[in-house]
Design an enzyme around this catalytic site. Sequence first.
Site, mmCIF file in Angstrom:
data_model
loop_
_atom_site.group_PDB
_atom_site.id
_atom_site.type_symbol
_atom_site.label_atom_id
_atom_site.label_comp_id
_atom_site.label_asym_id
_atom_site.label_seq_id
_atom_site.Cartn_x
_atom_site.Cartn_y
_atom_site.Cartn_z
ATOM 1 N N ALA A 22 51.863 35.432 -18.100
ATOM 2 C CA ALA A 22 51.255 35.789 -16.812
ATOM 3 C C ALA A 22 52.174 36.533 -15.858
ATOM 4 O O ALA A 22 51.757 36.846 -14.741
ATOM 5 C CB ALA A 22 50.734 34.522 -16.121
ATOM 6 N N ASN A 23 53.397 36.848 -16.261
ATOM 7 C CA ASN A 23 54.309 37.489 -15.308
ATOM 8 C C ASN A 23 54.209 39.013 -15.314
ATOM 9 O O ASN A 23 54.861 39.692 -14.520
ATOM 10 C CB ASN A 23 55.762 37.075 -15.568
ATOM 11 C CG ASN A 23 56.229 37.448 -16.962
ATOM 12 O OD1 ASN A 23 55.869 36.763 -17.918
ATOM 13 N ND2 ASN A 23 57.003 38.508 -17.087
ATOM 14 N N SER A 24 53.357 39.577 -16.192
ATOM 15 C CA SER A 24 53.204 41.031 -16.225
ATOM 16 C C SER A 24 51.862 41.385 -16.851
ATOM 17 O O SER A 24 51.184 40.543 -17.450
ATOM 18 C CB SER A 24 54.347 41.687 -17.017
ATOM 19 O OG SER A 24 54.308 41.279 -18.377
ATOM 20 N N GLY A 27 48.048 39.532 -17.924
ATOM 21 C CA GLY A 27 48.229 38.155 -17.475
ATOM 22 C C GLY A 27 48.509 38.052 -15.998
ATOM 23 O O GLY A 27 48.010 37.149 -15.318
ATOM 24 N N SER A 151 41.606 42.378 -29.406
ATOM 25 C CA SER A 151 42.037 43.762 -29.213
ATOM 26 C C SER A 151 41.122 44.656 -30.046
ATOM 27 O O SER A 151 40.578 44.223 -31.075
ATOM 28 C CB SER A 151 43.487 43.937 -29.668
ATOM 29 O OG SER A 151 43.814 45.300 -29.840
ATOM 30 N N TYR A 176 50.303 43.526 -36.147
ATOM 31 C CA TYR A 176 49.704 43.254 -34.835
ATOM 32 C C TYR A 176 48.188 43.160 -34.947
ATOM 33 O O TYR A 176 47.566 42.234 -34.410
ATOM 34 C CB TYR A 176 50.099 44.350 -33.859
ATOM 35 C CG TYR A 176 49.382 44.255 -32.527
ATOM 36 C CD1 TYR A 176 49.764 43.303 -31.584
ATOM 37 C CD2 TYR A 176 48.313 45.101 -32.226
ATOM 38 C CE1 TYR A 176 49.093 43.198 -30.370
ATOM 39 C CE2 TYR A 176 47.653 45.013 -31.019
ATOM 40 C CZ TYR A 176 48.043 44.056 -30.094
ATOM 41 O OH TYR A 176 47.371 43.949 -28.887
#
Length: 306
Positions: A22-24, A27, A151, A176
Amino acid sequence: MTEWTERDIPDQSGRVAVVTGANSGLGLVTATELARGGAHVVMAVRNTVAGERAVADIRRSLPNAAIEARQLDLASLQSVRAFAKGMGDDFPAIDLLVNNAGVLHLGSPRTTEDGFEAHFGVNMLGHFALTGLLLGTLGPAADTRVVSISSTAHRGAHLDFDDLMSRGDFKPRRAYARSKLACTLYGFELHRRLERDGSPVASVVAHPGICRTNLSPRAFEEADPVSRAIDRATQLMFAPVQAGARSQLHAATAPGVRGGQFYGPSGFKEFRGPVALTRPNPEAADPAYGKKLWTAAEALTGVSYL
């Protein structure tokens, strides 16, 4: 019909929300908008320095925000267990879990602390374990939701259950895509098991389309200058991250959302556009594949539930 945006988020007062990564990026937008709505938001982050910096930034615009950062490294099952224990000790109920964190590494194979291929280990197995360990705390809340992030890359992927860690044919973009197919498959299988168990918890899946986050630039850090320049130019054509986060915010908060639904942008190839219901890769919705993935995840993580 009017386009749904973050302005339509219902009052979240009294609700506890956990957002991983959640810091970037997606999120950060998700955590910010949930806090703006009145939720107590726990930003589950690998780097707590970056997390505290994000908390400070949010509080500058939302002085009364109930928001905090806690350490969670999805590449470590030990860290996942410690985070889940701390949440269970401190909160009698969690209303919302957004399994947002993800990694994309372009280059040689990487592994997690537990020896898993990094994409599969972080994007899928870490969230599988986290959800299972938090499930008892999620259960008591009303209108509880778990949101798994897919995705567009999942559509061209196929899981090889004989080599889930891609050891035999590792290609970073394919690894991925496989991990995101697994996240999608997991979200639907979680829904089936919760429904069978009579649980009030709803498992919903969402994808952001193609948007500008720090995921791709980080992946290109080890690339040559030309590749990095091409990536920067391509990013200019992508949707803003605020728009990309709307699918998961809708899945997390909009009235009428039901378990087993899949949300994403409604524009060309679902790259961008207003939020709408969408359909996954057929493999992602196959109960036989879901059961097989669940059994494998339980064996790999040592976390069993439902």
